[in-house]
Design a protein around this motif. Sequence first.
Motif, short mmCIF file in Angstrom:
data_model
loop_
_atom_site.label_atom_id
_atom_site.label_comp_id
_atom_site.label_asym_id
_atom_site.label_seq_id
_atom_site.Cartn_x
_atom_site.Cartn_y
_atom_site.Cartn_z
N SER A 95 0.81 -1.23 0.00
CA SER A 95 0.00 0.00 0.00
C SER A 95 0.84 1.28 0.00
CB SER A 95 -0.96 0.01 1.19
OG SER A 95 -0.26 0.12 2.41
N GLU A 99 -0.34 5.02 -1.21
CA GLU A 99 -0.56 6.10 -0.25
C GLU A 99 0.23 7.35 -0.64
OE1 GLU A 99 0.52 4.28 3.45
OE2 GLU A 99 -1.22 2.95 3.43
N ILE A 100 1.44 7.16 -1.15
CA ILE A 100 2.25 8.30 -1.59
C ILE A 100 1.58 9.03 -2.74
CG2 ILE A 100 4.39 8.88 -2.82
CD1 ILE A 100 5.87 7.10 -0.96
N ARG A 101 0.89 8.27 -3.59
CA ARG A 101 0.16 8.88 -4.71
C ARG A 101 -1.18 9.46 -4.27
NH1 ARG A 101 1.04 4.71 -9.77
NH2 ARG A 101 3.24 5.16 -10.04
N ARG A 102 -1.44 9.42 -2.97
CA ARG A 102 -2.65 9.98 -2.36
C ARG A 102 -3.93 9.33 -2.87
NH1 ARG A 102 0.35 15.27 -2.57
NH2 ARG A 102 1.03 15.57 -0.42
N ILE A 103 -3.87 8.02 -3.07
CA ILE A 103 -5.06 7.25 -3.44
C ILE A 103 -5.91 7.14 -2.17
CG2 ILE A 103 -5.84 5.00 -4.26
CD1 ILE A 103 -3.91 5.44 -6.38
N SER A 104 -7.22 7.25 -2.32
CA SER A 104 -8.10 7.21 -1.15
C SER A 104 -7.93 5.88 -0.41
CB SER A 104 -9.56 7.38 -1.58
OG SER A 104 -10.03 6.20 -2.20
N LYS A 105 -8.21 5.91 0.89
CA LYS A 105 -8.06 4.70 1.71
C LYS A 105 -8.91 3.55 1.16
CE LYS A 105 -6.45 5.94 6.20
NZ LYS A 105 -6.33 5.32 7.48
N CYS A 108 -7.34 2.33 -2.09
CA CYS A 108 -6.08 1.69 -1.73
C CYS A 108 -6.35 0.28 -1.19
CB CYS A 108 -5.34 2.54 -0.72
SG CYS A 108 -3.70 1.92 -0.30
#
Length: 130
Positions: A95, A99-105, A108
Amino acid sequence: MLEVRNLFTHYDRFAVLHDVSFDLPIGRFLGIVGRNGVGKTTLLKLLGGYLKPSEGSIYLNSTNITSMDPGIRNIGMVFQNYALFPHLSVKKNISFPLEIRRISKIECEKKVNSICEIMGLSSNEMERQP
């Protein structure tokens, strides 16, 4: 389809790649072999966008990606010596780049679960350290 056209790469005055060209059709694999120092890793870094060629072009599905940032290319690279975070679980290692690409939880979680399912990992294995 991956197309590499006339790639040249220099480090200072030393030519690492000299006029490299090839096509890789969809669904095909390509092995890159050679002794140390001949440019295998440099070629992979060029394909991933981590380096820019001195000359030449890289096309992915007919789109010139030579100058695109690595995050836009959607090309990954797996090193021979894996680079996992030993203090994170398998799930967290997977993950982390999302997360670094700011994909939603939620997104993700879906992607991580899908990857783990494809790899045949159980929920116990997902929580283990690498």
